[in-house]
Design a protein around this motif. Structure first.
Motif, PDB file in Angstrom:
ATOM      1  N   MET A   1       0.831  -1.211   0.000  1.00 43.88           N
ATOM      2  CA  MET A   1       0.000   0.000   0.000  1.00 43.88           C
ATOM      3  C   MET A   1       0.869   1.266   0.000  1.00 43.88           C
ATOM      4  SD  MET A   1      -3.247   0.711   0.025  1.00 43.88           S
ATOM      5  CE  MET A   1      -4.316   2.082   0.354  1.00 43.88           C
ATOM      6  N   LYS A   2       1.892   1.197   0.830  1.00 46.20           N
ATOM      7  CA  LYS A   2       2.824   2.314   0.920  1.00 46.20           C
ATOM      8  C   LYS A   2       3.546   2.534  -0.402  1.00 46.20           C
ATOM      9  CE  LYS A   2       6.574   4.130   3.728  1.00 46.20           C
ATOM     10  NZ  LYS A   2       7.479   3.867   4.866  1.00 46.20           N
ATOM     11  N   LEU A   3       3.890   1.406  -1.050  1.00 44.36           N
ATOM     12  CA  LEU A   3       4.591   1.482  -2.348  1.00 44.36           C
ATOM     13  C   LEU A   3       3.705   2.143  -3.401  1.00 44.36           C
ATOM     14  CD1 LEU A   3       7.145   0.672  -3.897  1.00 44.36           C
ATOM     15  CD2 LEU A   3       6.033  -1.503  -4.420  1.00 44.36           C
ATOM     16  N   LYS A   4       2.423   1.782  -3.370  1.00 42.19           N
ATOM     17  CA  LYS A   4       1.476   2.355  -4.316  1.00 42.19           C
ATOM     18  C   LYS A   4       1.325   3.855  -4.089  1.00 42.19           C
ATOM     19  CE  LYS A   4      -3.223   1.775  -6.014  1.00 42.19           C
ATOM     20  NZ  LYS A   4      -4.480   1.026  -5.849  1.00 42.19           N
ATOM     21  N   LYS A   5       1.288   4.242  -2.804  1.00 44.43           N
ATOM     22  CA  LYS A   5       1.156   5.660  -2.465  1.00 44.43           C
ATOM     23  C   LYS A   5       2.364   6.458  -2.943  1.00 44.43           C
ATOM     24  CE  LYS A   5       0.379   8.729   1.470  1.00 44.43           C
ATOM     25  NZ  LYS A   5       0.208   8.807   2.940  1.00 44.43           N
ATOM     26  N   ASN A   6       3.568   5.885  -2.771  1.00 40.90           N
ATOM     27  CA  ASN A   6       4.797   6.548  -3.208  1.00 40.90           C
ATOM     28  C   ASN A   6       4.831   6.716  -4.728  1.00 40.90           C
ATOM     29  OD1 ASN A   6       5.713   6.784  -0.595  1.00 40.90           O
ATOM     30  ND2 ASN A   6       6.925   4.882  -0.657  1.00 40.90           N
ATOM     31  N   ALA A   7       4.289   5.702  -5.405  1.00 35.27           N
ATOM     32  CA  ALA A   7       4.254   5.762  -6.873  1.00 35.27           C
ATOM     33  C   ALA A   7       3.350   6.896  -7.340  1.00 35.27           C
ATOM     34  CB  ALA A   7       3.788   4.426  -7.447  1.00 35.27           C
ATOM     35  N   ILE A   8       2.221   7.033  -6.657  1.00 35.37           N
ATOM     36  CA  ILE A   8       1.283   8.099  -7.025  1.00 35.37           C
ATOM     37  C   ILE A   8       1.916   9.470  -6.801  1.00 35.37           C
ATOM     38  CG2 ILE A   8      -0.893   9.216  -6.398  1.00 35.37           C
ATOM     39  CD1 ILE A   8      -1.958   6.402  -5.749  1.00 35.37           C
ATOM     40  N   ILE A   9       2.622   9.594  -5.657  1.00 33.51           N
ATOM     41  CA  ILE A   9       3.295  10.867  -5.354  1.00 33.51           C
ATOM     42  C   ILE A   9       4.349  11.175  -6.415  1.00 33.51           C
ATOM     43  CG2 ILE A   9       4.846  12.031  -3.725  1.00 33.51           C
ATOM     44  CD1 ILE A   9       3.358  10.485  -1.479  1.00 33.51           C
ATOM     45  N   ILE A  11       4.414  10.141  -9.531  1.00 37.09           N
ATOM     46  CA  ILE A  11       3.748  10.499 -10.796  1.00 37.09           C
ATOM     47  C   ILE A  11       3.267  11.947 -10.751  1.00 37.09           C
ATOM     48  CG2 ILE A  11       1.718  10.055 -12.245  1.00 37.09           C
ATOM     49  CD1 ILE A  11       2.040   7.073 -11.457  1.00 37.09           C
ATOM     50  N   ILE A  12       2.646  12.317  -9.600  1.00 39.47           N
ATOM     51  CA  ILE A  12       2.147  13.686  -9.451  1.00 39.47           C
ATOM     52  C   ILE A  12       3.306  14.684  -9.524  1.00 39.47           C
ATOM     53  CG2 ILE A  12       1.063  15.308  -7.843  1.00 39.47           C
ATOM     54  CD1 ILE A  12      -0.658  12.945  -6.864  1.00 39.47           C
ATOM     55  N   THR A  13       4.406  14.325  -8.872  1.00 39.49           N
ATOM     56  CA  THR A  13       5.589  15.197  -8.876  1.00 39.49           C
ATOM     57  C   THR A  13       6.124  15.389 -10.293  1.00 39.49           C
ATOM     58  OG1 THR A  13       6.179  14.451  -6.659  1.00 39.49           O
ATOM     59  CG2 THR A  13       7.917  15.520  -7.977  1.00 39.49           C
ATOM     60  N   VAL A  14       6.196  14.281 -11.046  1.00 38.36           N
ATOM     61  CA  VAL A  14       6.686  14.335 -12.427  1.00 38.36           C
ATOM     62  C   VAL A  14       5.772  15.218 -13.280  1.00 38.36           C
ATOM     63  CG1 VAL A  14       7.060  13.000 -14.532  1.00 38.36           C
ATOM     64  CG2 VAL A  14       7.910  12.150 -12.336  1.00 38.36           C
ATOM     65  N   ILE A  15       4.459  14.996 -13.093  1.00 41.63           N
ATOM     66  CA  ILE A  15       3.494  15.809 -13.860  1.00 41.63           C
ATOM     67  C   ILE A  15       3.646  17.280 -13.523  1.00 41.63           C
ATOM     68  CG2 ILE A  15       1.033  16.307 -14.156  1.00 41.63           C
ATOM     69  CD1 ILE A  15       0.505  13.292 -13.769  1.00 41.63           C
ATOM     70  N   PHE A  16       3.803  17.549 -12.235  1.00 42.22           N
ATOM     71  CA  PHE A  16       3.971  18.940 -11.804  1.00 42.22           C
ATOM     72  C   PHE A  16       5.226  19.561 -12.430  1.00 42.22           C
ATOM     73  CE2 PHE A  16       5.912  22.011  -8.910  1.00 42.22           C
ATOM     74  CZ  PHE A  16       4.888  22.948  -8.822  1.00 42.22           C
ATOM     75  N   LEU A  17       6.311  18.776 -12.413  1.00 39.50           N
ATOM     76  CA  LEU A  17       7.570  19.271 -13.001  1.00 39.50           C
ATOM     77  C   LEU A  17       7.430  19.525 -14.498  1.00 39.50           C
ATOM     78  CD1 LEU A  17      10.186  17.044 -11.120  1.00 39.50           C
ATOM     79  CD2 LEU A  17       9.801  19.509 -10.844  1.00 39.50           C
ATOM     80  N   ILE A  18       6.701  18.624 -15.172  1.00 35.34           N
ATOM     81  CA  ILE A  18       6.488  18.800 -16.618  1.00 35.34           C
ATOM     82  C   ILE A  18       5.684  20.067 -16.882  1.00 35.34           C
ATOM     83  CG2 ILE A  18       5.285  17.854 -18.632  1.00 35.34           C
ATOM     84  CD1 ILE A  18       6.027  15.052 -17.571  1.00 35.34           C
ATOM     85  N   ILE A  19       4.600  20.237 -16.081  1.00 34.55           N
ATOM     86  CA  ILE A  19       3.764  21.434 -16.241  1.00 34.55           C
ATOM     87  C   ILE A  19       4.581  22.703 -15.960  1.00 34.55           C
ATOM     88  CG2 ILE A  19       1.796  22.708 -15.295  1.00 34.55           C
ATOM     89  CD1 ILE A  19       0.456  19.971 -14.821  1.00 34.55           C
TER      90      ILE A  19
END
Length: 417
Positions: A1-9, A11-19
């Motif tokens: 569960m923790k691993l899944k949460k880290n993955a989501i974070i 992805i969000i971070t990458v998207i934010f950086l791209i934006i």
């Protein structure tokens, strides 16, 4: 569960950086675009000269310098002399800041798709025959092609300037006592040689023959190799009148009327022979006439180029001129277009027409502007009385290399025949 949460974070971070990166790039590009637009907006309007002699350049510069500050606000200008080793169209493609171009009439035709047509009111002070020289530019000054008769020889013979070529040759033979080399022309100058050939072609045949020659040269210029352009033009179907005209000049040389090296004779050499009374008659443009010493030119009187009897006479006829034109070049900024057009209009006022005519010795295009003297007045009168002033052979080239090759071939033909 923790691993899944880290993955989501992640992805969000990458998207934010791209934006953030895209936003930064857009902002930087916008800043660059704004800066570039500002730089383009603030660049001076370039007033350019292409194949315009120095006297005309200086006269026009003087008027524009005087008129700009009193007529235009918030826009600066600068002058430029364009290199004639490449075409005017190439210059305009490379330099978007050119707003007003001064050139010969044919060059103005070649850039008509880049030009803004003046309002009809701009032409209102001109003779009707002069107004339609080009569709998208305005004529500024006229330089005619003259026949200069030796006054002393005419006086002795009791003859006057001739209306036909046949009468002209009779006059030369009588007035000159049948001596050799009675006809003079400084043919080393391309403009003079081109105007001489063009005038004889029009006089012997028609202005349609001159138009055919012009179109033949245009077609020949489209070929990738212009080294043989003279031979191509000479042999072109429908252009037989051009060859016949050259052959007539060659015959005049064989008959001793023209000097055997006339096509390579400089103005200085011609002036000397005029002074020593060798010539009964000399052919040259008004602009060259202005450079002849007064003690020499006062011995001659000018007339228009006579017509041949084989050319059926109409109510009027065309004559060969070299016409200085001004063309407003399309600019993305309307106020710069307006500034260029204002300067073109200023050059056509009565006051400024008189100023530039006086400075250059050429004829004003305005019907009522003061003319510097009788010669310029006659040039304007002949232009107004003709069907239309026609450009000469020297002005039929868009490619400088083609023009150089053509005149080299032309002189070789006159030498060998």
């Amino acid at each position: 569960m923790k691993l899944k949460k880290n993955a989501i974070i992640l992805i969000i971070t990458v998207i934010f950086l791209i934006i953030a990166t895209i936003t930064a790039i857009l902002v930087i590009n916008h800043i660059k675009a704004v800066r570039l637009e500002k730089e383009m907006r603030e660049k001076p309007v370039k007033i350019a000269f292409y194949n315009v002699d120095k006297k005309c350049q200086e006269a026009i510069k003087k008027v524009i310098s005087k008129e700009w500050d009193s007529s235009i606000t918030g826009i600066s200008y600068e002058f430029a002399i364009l290199d004639n080793s490449k075409s005017a169209e190439d210059h305009l493609f490379d330099d978007y800041t050119i707003g007003l171009l001064f050139s010969d009439s044919y060059t103005a035709e070649t850039i008509s798709n880049l030009a803004i047509k003046p309002d009809d009111t701009v032409y209102s002070g001109m003779p009707y025959s002069v107004r339609g020289i080009t569709k998208t530019s305005a004529p500024i000054l006229l330089d005619d092609f003259e026949t200069l008769y030796n006054i002393s020889f005419m006086s002795k013979s009791g003859m006057s300037p001739a209306a036909t070529l046949e009468e002209m040759l009779d006059l030369v033979k009588v007035a000159g006592g049948n001596k050799r080399f009675s006809l003079g022309c400084p043919g080393k100058d391309d403009k003079t040689l081109g105007m001489f050939v063009s005038s004889l072609l029009e006089a012997s045949y028609s202005d349609e023959s001159l138009e055919i020659l012009k179109k033949t040269i245009q077609n020949a210029e489209k070929a990738s190799d212009t080294a043989d352009i003279f031979e191509t033009v000479l042999a072109a179907e429908g252009n037989e009148a051009f060859k016949s005209t050259l052959d007539l000049l060659c015959q005049w040389k064989k008959d001793g009327l023209l000097h055997s090296e006339w096509y390579n004779m400089t103005q200085e050499e011609t002036d000397y022979l005029m002074e020593t009374a060798i010539f009964s008659l000399v052919f040259m443009p008004l602009s060259m006439h202005r450079n002849v010493p007064y003690r020499t030119i006062e011995k001659y009187t000018e007339s228009y180029f006579p017509v041949a009897e084989i050319n059926p006479q109409k109510d009027s006829r065309s004559l060969v001129f070299s016409i200085l034109t001004g063309t407003v070049i399309k600019n993305r900024y309307d106020d710069k277009n307006a500034a260029s057009m204002t300067m073109l209009e200023k050059l056509l006022t009565l006051e400024n027409q008189a100023i530039i005519a006086e400075a250059t010795g050429l004829a004003p295009v305005s019907s009522t502007a003061e003319s510097p003297d009788r010669q310029a007045s006659n040039a304007r009168l002949w232009a107004a009385a003709s069907d239309k002033p026609l450009a000469g052979l020297n002005d039929f080239f868009a490619k400088p290399a083609a023009k150089t090759a053509f005149f080299s071939g032309l002189r070789n033909y006159l030498k060998m025949n």
